[in-house]
Design a protein around this motif. Structure first.
Motif, PDB file in Angstrom:
ATOM      1  N   SER A 158      -3.106  45.448 105.482  1.00 40.70           N
ATOM      2  CA  SER A 158      -4.550  45.561 105.652  1.00 40.70           C
ATOM      3  C   SER A 158      -4.989  45.295 107.095  1.00 40.70           C
ATOM      4  N   VAL A 159      -4.070  44.837 107.938  1.00 42.41           N
ATOM      5  CA  VAL A 159      -4.363  44.659 109.364  1.00 42.41           C
ATOM      6  C   VAL A 159      -3.395  45.572 110.120  1.00 42.41           C
ATOM      7  N   PRO A 160      -3.744  46.838 110.326  1.00 49.41           N
ATOM      8  CA  PRO A 160      -2.793  47.819 110.868  1.00 49.41           C
ATOM      9  C   PRO A 160      -2.154  47.413 112.182  1.00 49.41           C
ATOM     10  N   SER A 161      -2.904  46.771 113.079  1.00 51.06           N
ATOM     11  CA  SER A 161      -2.331  46.403 114.374  1.00 51.06           C
ATOM     12  C   SER A 161      -1.160  45.439 114.206  1.00 51.06           C
ATOM     13  N   SER A 175      13.248  50.915 103.474  1.00 48.02           N
ATOM     14  CA  SER A 175      12.128  49.966 103.379  1.00 48.02           C
ATOM     15  C   SER A 175      11.175  50.143 104.554  1.00 48.02           C
ATOM     16  N   CYS A 176      11.735  50.317 105.761  1.00 48.42           N
ATOM     17  CA  CYS A 176      10.908  50.502 106.954  1.00 48.42           C
ATOM     18  C   CYS A 176      10.098  51.789 106.858  1.00 48.42           C
ATOM     19  N   GLN A 177      10.746  52.855 106.424  1.00 44.33           N
ATOM     20  CA  GLN A 177      10.031  54.129 106.343  1.00 44.33           C
ATOM     21  C   GLN A 177       8.937  54.069 105.276  1.00 44.33           C
ATOM     22  N   ASP A 178       9.243  53.476 104.128  1.00 46.33           N
ATOM     23  CA  ASP A 178       8.226  53.341 103.071  1.00 46.33           C
ATOM     24  C   ASP A 178       7.045  52.514 103.566  1.00 46.33           C
ATOM     25  N   TYR A 179       7.338  51.462 104.323  1.00 43.37           N
ATOM     26  CA  TYR A 179       6.270  50.620 104.873  1.00 43.37           C
ATOM     27  C   TYR A 179       5.414  51.416 105.851  1.00 43.37           C
ATOM     28  N   SER A 180       6.055  52.249 106.664  1.00 44.43           N
ATOM     29  CA  SER A 180       5.303  53.055 107.639  1.00 44.43           C
ATOM     30  C   SER A 180       4.368  54.039 106.934  1.00 44.43           C
ATOM     31  N   TYR A 181       4.779  54.523 105.763  1.00 45.00           N
ATOM     32  CA  TYR A 181       3.931  55.452 105.010  1.00 45.00           C
ATOM     33  C   TYR A 181       2.636  54.784 104.542  1.00 45.00           C
ATOM     34  N   ARG A 182       2.681  53.472 104.347  1.00 46.50           N
ATOM     35  CA  ARG A 182       1.530  52.771 103.771  1.00 46.50           C
ATOM     36  C   ARG A 182       0.596  52.177 104.826  1.00 46.50           C
ATOM     37  N   ILE A 183       0.970  52.285 106.098  1.00 46.31           N
ATOM     38  CA  ILE A 183       0.082  51.798 107.166  1.00 46.31           C
ATOM     39  C   ILE A 183      -1.018  52.826 107.393  1.00 46.31           C
ATOM     40  N   ARG A 184      -2.263  52.377 107.369  1.00 43.91           N
ATOM     41  CA  ARG A 184      -3.406  53.267 107.555  1.00 43.91           C
ATOM     42  C   ARG A 184      -4.120  52.901 108.859  1.00 43.91           C
ATOM     43  N   VAL A 185      -4.030  53.794 109.835  1.00 44.02           N
ATOM     44  CA  VAL A 185      -4.676  53.584 111.132  1.00 44.02           C
ATOM     45  C   VAL A 185      -5.860  54.536 111.236  1.00 44.02           C
ATOM     46  N   THR A 186      -7.039  53.995 111.505  1.00 45.46           N
ATOM     47  CA  THR A 186      -8.254  54.815 111.556  1.00 45.46           C
ATOM     48  C   THR A 186      -8.466  55.381 112.960  1.00 45.46           C
ATOM     49  N   ALA A 187      -9.341  56.365 113.023  1.00 40.99           N
ATOM     50  CA  ALA A 187      -9.666  57.003 114.307  1.00 40.99           C
ATOM     51  C   ALA A 187     -10.480  56.084 115.213  1.00 40.99           C
ATOM     52  N   GLU A 188     -10.926  54.938 114.691  1.00 42.05           N
ATOM     53  CA  GLU A 188     -11.730  54.015 115.484  1.00 42.05           C
ATOM     54  C   GLU A 188     -10.919  53.319 116.580  1.00 42.05           C
ATOM     55  N   PRO A 190      -8.097  54.510 118.987  1.00 45.53           N
ATOM     56  CA  PRO A 190      -7.195  55.546 119.535  1.00 45.53           C
ATOM     57  C   PRO A 190      -5.900  54.970 120.107  1.00 45.53           C
ATOM     58  N   LYS A 191      -6.000  53.802 120.751  1.00 48.37           N
ATOM     59  CA  LYS A 191      -4.811  53.194 121.342  1.00 48.37           C
ATOM     60  C   LYS A 191      -3.785  52.838 120.266  1.00 48.37           C
ATOM     61  N   LEU A 192      -4.272  52.260 119.162  1.00 48.80           N
ATOM     62  CA  LEU A 192      -3.379  51.920 118.066  1.00 48.80           C
ATOM     63  C   LEU A 192      -2.823  53.181 117.417  1.00 48.80           C
ATOM     64  N   GLN A 193      -3.643  54.224 117.320  1.00 51.11           N
ATOM     65  CA  GLN A 193      -3.175  55.495 116.777  1.00 51.11           C
ATOM     66  C   GLN A 193      -1.996  56.027 117.581  1.00 51.11           C
ATOM     67  N   GLU A 194      -2.108  55.948 118.903  1.00 50.51           N
ATOM     68  CA  GLU A 194      -1.041  56.436 119.774  1.00 50.51           C
ATOM     69  C   GLU A 194       0.236  55.625 119.573  1.00 50.51           C
ATOM     70  N   LYS A 195       0.081  54.304 119.475  1.00 43.12           N
ATOM     71  CA  LYS A 195       1.239  53.441 119.257  1.00 43.12           C
ATOM     72  C   LYS A 195       1.901  53.752 117.915  1.00 43.12           C
ATOM     73  N   PHE A 196       1.069  53.887 116.889  1.00 43.61           N
ATOM     74  CA  PHE A 196       1.620  54.118 115.556  1.00 43.61           C
ATOM     75  C   PHE A 196       2.305  55.483 115.470  1.00 43.61           C
ATOM     76  N   SER A 214       6.072  55.881 114.328  1.00 43.61           N
ATOM     77  CA  SER A 214       6.406  56.752 113.200  1.00 43.61           C
ATOM     78  C   SER A 214       7.506  57.744 113.582  1.00 43.61           C
ATOM     79  N   ARG A 215       7.387  58.318 114.780  1.00 46.21           N
ATOM     80  CA  ARG A 215       8.429  59.238 115.234  1.00 46.21           C
ATOM     81  C   ARG A 215       9.768  58.513 115.368  1.00 46.21           C
ATOM     82  N   THR A 216       9.709  57.339 115.958  1.00 52.16           N
ATOM     83  CA  THR A 216      10.918  56.547 116.133  1.00 52.16           C
ATOM     84  C   THR A 216      11.544  56.186 114.790  1.00 52.16           C
ATOM     85  N   MET A 217      10.701  55.851 113.820  1.00 47.70           N
ATOM     86  CA  MET A 217      11.201  55.498 112.490  1.00 47.70           C
ATOM     87  C   MET A 217      11.904  56.680 111.844  1.00 47.70           C
TER      88      MET A 217
END
Length: 536
Positions: free
Chosen positions: A328-331, A379-392, A394-400, A404-407
């Motif tokens: 619930s805390v994407p960052s 487990s890591c990939q499943d966890y990445s699927y459940r992370i929700r990053v909003t458009a509010e 942008p910096k976190l979106q870029e990081k995520f 995700s690509r790395t995962m």
């Protein structure tokens, strides 16, 4: 008392308790889904030293009405590098105090206005302003608790109007030990300190609870409400077990110490003219403050003791960092996922080293690593699927996006390494045949470059240094040339057969595997891993 009145009282009490618990549950749910999503913006201001960590713990418990959430967040913040273990213990201390807020509000007898407050919360929730809707959500959850308290008081008042019922209740409630144990058990079952205090208030308002039992109830609720959360933490990762150790020492020793002070504290509160309700409510605040004062000077010492006594253990395939609660805390979730991915990359490197050099195989670990790599990557990939990053953000979106690509690359590398590469190189006969056919010199170069490119690319992945990224590219070109020479040597010197097929196959697979590791390193030019930046 007539049978109909008794049934009505029972319905009011059970319904009120159900509403009370539902309100506490809704507080936790609302916090996870709505409030904590915006909490990430203020995490940096609410952490960084012990006083701020204490404040954050108090805030989490007050809003979410759950010490379990504060403990889960404390574990996640330690794993993400946001807090030290000693600071996360301060969060637990703050939570023990913040959880008393609703009980204090109940003591003001404002729950008679619960229907009106609920209607106000409903109307505010329809407004478009997000902050107002968040306030309305918190108010709605609290007013559900107030509604439950209103029904509890109505039911208890009706039930204990009958003199016999009150006498029976007083016979039970006059035993401080019995009431303390009962409060502990029910607080542990319901996972709600406020619900137990609410029941105590209902009894006190109906003159069915003597003052001598108020503090034992408050103490039992204080200890019982933390039991499941603390116990569950021992089944988690290393940081969870260490914080669980600290929390259990904090609650058990603090509660035991206050138990010996109950007679003196009761006389002091009674002498101050406080009624049973006030002694019950303010007693839990005194207990929390007493517990905090005992351990505050020793928080750093206790955290160091937990590091010494609670060591890393458990199955290799079990995640150490990722926490469901912190989704619930994407960052923070992205930071935790990055930590877990770094751990996965270490497994991949260790397993490849053992495959290439049989003499370095520690068989117990060697046999477990393929399954551990597969399970941990999943487990890591499943966890990445459940992370929700909003458009509010942008910096976190870029990081995520980069994480995700790395995962995805790590997952592919895990499958490739633990699949046919592992099958061929684990076969000692096939391993020896490839080494013999390639020749000592080429085999030595191939093995050496395999280790170098793996170490360099994974170091680039972890720390993102541009020099390492450039080195990875250079090594990958050199490695490709060595692979070409080995293929030429094998196919030029021997007739084609099963062994030659395996040799060519594993060399091709290894080239593809290291090609993925090069992409892994290159992606770090876009995203620097959290170990090198301020996580807040």
């Amino acid at each position: 008392m007539r049978e109909t009145e008794a049934i009505n009282s029972f319905v009011s009490i059970t319904g009120g308790l159900a509403l009370f618990l539902y309100g506490a549950q809704e507080s936790a749910r609302f916090f996870r889904q709505d409030i904590s999503g915006g909490l990430k913006e203020g995490i940096g201001r609410l952490t960084g030293n012990k006083s701020r960590s204490f404040l954050l713990g108090a805030l989490l418990a007050a809003v979410a009405q759950s010490s379990a959430i504060a403990i889960s967040f404390g574990i996640g913040f330690v794993d993400a590098g946001i807090l030290l273990l000693a600071d996360s213990l301060m969060m637990v201390m703050g939570a023990s105090l913040g959880g008393t807020l609703v009980s204090v509000l109940l003591s003001f007898n404002i729950f008679d206005y619960a229907p009106l407050l609920f209607a106000g919360a409903f109307l505010l929730s329809k407004l478009k302003n997000r902050k107002i809707r968040m306030v309305a959500g918190v108010l709605r959850c609290i007013t559900i608790i107030f509604l439950g308290m209103m029904f509890l008081r109505i039911g208890a008042g009706s039930l204990f109007e009958d003199g016999k019922a009150r006498e029976i209740a007083l016979a039970w409630s006059s035993s401080p030990l019995l009431m303390g144990v009962s409060a502990f058990v029910f607080a542990a079952i319901f996972q709600s300190r406020s619900a137990i205090i609410g029941l105590g208030i209902a009894l006190a308002l109906s003159d069915a609870l003597p003052a001598v039992s108020a503090l034992p109830i408050a103490l039992g609720a204080h200890l019982g409400s933390s039991l499941i959360a603390v116990t569950a933490s021992f089944g988690g990762g290393l940081s969870a077990r260490r914080l669980g150790f600290c929390s259990s020492v904090y609650y058990l020793i603090g509660s035991l110490a206050f138990a010996f002070m109950i007679p003196s504290a009761h006389r002091l509160l009674n002498g101050a003219g406080l009624g049973v309700v006030q002694e019950l409510v303010y007693g839990q605040i005194i207990i929390a403050l007493f517990n905090i004062m005992i351990f505050l000077p020793f928080s750093s010492l206790l955290s160091r003791l937990s590091v010494r006594l609670v060591s890393a253990s458990g199955e290799l395939d079990q995640p150490m960092y990722i926490e469901e609660e912190l989704l619930s805390v994407p960052s923070v979730a992205v930071l935790l996922l990055s930590r877990e991915m770094t751990r996965l990359s270490n497994y991949i490197e260790a397993y490849l080293q053992m495959l290439m050099i049989p003499s370095e195989r520690e068989m117990t670990v060697f046999e477990k690593l393929p399954e551990a790599i597969e399970e941990l990557s999943k487990s890591c990939q499943d966890y990445s699927y459940r992370i929700r990053v909003t458009a509010e953000d942008p910096k976190l979106q870029e990081k995520f996006a980069s994480v995700s690509r790395t995962m995805s690359i790590l997952r592919s590398m895990s499958k490739t390494l633990c699949g046919e590469i592992s099958e061929i190189l684990s076969d000692e006969a096939a391993h020896a045949a490839i080494r013999e056919r390639a020749g000592k010199k080429l085999w030595s170069e191939w093995s050496e470059h395999s280790g170098k490119i793996m170490r360099t690319s994974l170091r680039a992945f972890v720390i993102g240094e541009k020099g390492l990224i450039k080195k990875t590219r250079e090594l990958e070109i050199e490695y490709g040339e060595i692979c070409r020479k080995i293929r030429d040597e094998i196919t030029g010197s021997y007739s084609y057969g099963r062994d030659i097929s395996k040799a060519i196959r594993v060399i091709s697979l290894m080239q593809g595997f290291f090609g993925m590791s090069k992409i892994l390193a290159e992606d770090e030019e876009l995203y620097i891993m959290p170990e090198r930046e301020n996580p807040c």
